[in-house]
Design an enzyme around this catalytic site. Structure first.
Site, short mmCIF file in Angstrom:
data_model
loop_
_atom_site.label_atom_id
_atom_site.label_comp_id
_atom_site.label_asym_id
_atom_site.label_seq_id
_atom_site.Cartn_x
_atom_site.Cartn_y
_atom_site.Cartn_z
N SER A 182 78.24 130.20 -6.61
CA SER A 182 78.44 129.93 -5.19
C SER A 182 78.58 131.25 -4.41
O SER A 182 77.72 132.13 -4.53
CB SER A 182 79.65 129.02 -4.99
OG SER A 182 79.68 128.49 -3.68
N ASP A 218 72.95 119.19 -6.29
CA ASP A 218 73.85 119.94 -5.42
C ASP A 218 73.74 119.41 -3.99
O ASP A 218 72.69 119.48 -3.37
CB ASP A 218 73.50 121.43 -5.47
CG ASP A 218 74.53 122.31 -4.77
OD1 ASP A 218 75.28 121.80 -3.92
OD2 ASP A 218 74.58 123.52 -5.08
N HIS A 272 77.33 120.95 -7.37
CA HIS A 272 77.41 122.35 -6.94
C HIS A 272 78.13 123.25 -7.95
O HIS A 272 78.01 124.47 -7.87
CB HIS A 272 78.13 122.43 -5.59
CG HIS A 272 78.20 123.80 -5.00
ND1 HIS A 272 77.07 124.53 -4.65
CD2 HIS A 272 79.27 124.60 -4.73
CE1 HIS A 272 77.43 125.70 -4.17
NE2 HIS A 272 78.76 125.79 -4.20
#
Length: 383
Positions: A200, A322, A350
């Site tokens: 991320s 995601d 995610h």
């Protein structure tokens, strides 16, 4: 001008025998049992004279086991609310967190910086795990023990401003200071080119660091990378009072709970509740609000212009489902990085390293071992 990306994306399940791992799960195990998410109920174990499946050995349930967390003795600097966490892997990793001295080059400040250190060193490049936005090393509670049991020298590092470092004397928490802090930690304690793993926003941290300190990085692994956002955007213009109100909401239990539901493909109420306790534990320090506001107002990470400067070999991992960052951006990232490969993990959101830790561990181990195998061949050819 409209751009079209035509890059080949390979599902991880077509490269690795992930289905064999899925056969190991027990549908009858309850939510309170010591299990991994996503049906993963086993952990990798190395046996003398054999290799795990990810390193070329046979993939079967007999070579996998599930470790039990021993009696927990948490470091004194961890917030006492850690006792509320039920997840045995989070509890176990929390007992391993320690603080190392890191001297910033931009000031005379010595920061006692939190991380999980490897139990032993190896001759191969160390694997260094970063975390995502406003998180901590506990994000790696499932993958870390798998990599460690596979014999990899593994570090889990808390990015300055987040995690469990001592920030009572708070430094700036802008991008430049975060980068300097990580570099000084690497220079003082890790000391060798590393395989840097960023999920991320941690992927933006990894790209920024690699472009500025290429000598410190051997390879990159980027997981559901948040690398196309233009920093913190309009948040930089917020009055401080409004910014503080915003971060108060950011650490609230309802918002953290919802974030877990949004980030994961499938998660139960009880698990999301426990993961909320894990994810906001570091927010309970008195300096967290100041550090987070400082980061927001500083502008944050804007690395889209740096992506094509990264020449290191890179593994891109992405959850096919995601809902936070489109996998179209995974394809775009793959095309913009000159030396990258991409693997997608099916039935995953995610946070693949939390939802599908077996799959992520196998991909990382294969990526690491590729270098080791070539080095072995080169060494053998000399004799």
């Amino acid at each position: 001008m409209k751009m079209t990306w035509q890059c080949h994306v390979i599902r991880a399940s077509t490269i690795y025998n992930i289905q064999e791992l899925n056969h190991c799960h027990l549908d009858s195990i309850s939510e309170t049992d010591d299990i991994l998410p996503g049906g993963d109920t086993k952990m990798l174990t190395l046996f003398a004279g054999s290799a795990p499946a990810a390193l070329g050995g046979p993939a079967n349930c007999g070579s996998l086991r599930r470790p039990r967390a021993s009696a927990d003795a948490f470091p004194s600097f961890i917030p006492k609310e850690v006792e509320r966490i039920k997840d045995p892997f989070a509890r176990k990793l929390a007992t391993r967190i320690e603080r190392l001295p890191v001297q910033l080059s931009s000031s005379n400040s010595c920061i006692m910086s939190s991380c999980v250190k490897p139990l032993s060193l190896s001759k191969t490049s160390p694997v260094v795990l970063l975390h995502g936005f406003d998180s901590s090393c506990l994000e790696w509670r499932y993958v870390y023990p798998m990599l460690e049991e596979a014999g990899l020298e593994t570090w889990a590092i808390d990015i300055l401003g987040w995690g469990f470092s001592d920030l009572e004397r708070l430094p700036s928490c802008d991008v430049a200071t975060k980068r300097d802090h990580f570099y000084q930690l690497w220079k003082s304690h890790i000391k060798r080119p590393m395989i840097l793993v960023g999920p991320s926003l941690g992927a933006a941290v990894a790209i920024d660091f690699t472009v500025n300190h290429p000598e410190a990085v051997d390879k990159l692994v980027l997981i559901d990378a948040s690398v196309y956002a233009e920093g913190t955007g309009s948040l930089t213009k917020l009055p401080r009072a409004v910014a503080y109100a915003g971060v108060y909401v950011l650490k609230s239990i309802p918002l953290r709970f919802y974030a877990n539901v949004l980030a994961c493909k499938s998660i139960s109420f009880s698990r999301s509740s426990d993961w909320t306790n894990v994810g906001r534990l570091h927010c309970l320090y008195p300096w967290w609000d100041d550090a987070t506001v400082d980061f927001m107002i500083s502008g944050g990470y804007n690395v889209s212009s740096q992506i094509q400067q990264v020449k290191k070999k890179t593994l891109i991992i992405w959850g096919e489902d995601d809902q936070i960052i489109s996998n179209k951006l995974a394809v775009r990232l793959h095309c913009e990085m000159p030396n990258a490969i991409i693997r997608q993990i099916p039935d995953c959101g995610h946070l693949p390293h939390v939802e599908k830790p077996h799959s992520v561990s196998k991909l990382i181990m294969e990526f690491v071992q590729e270098n080791s195998y070539k080095e072995l061949l080169q060494f053998s050819s000399r004799y």
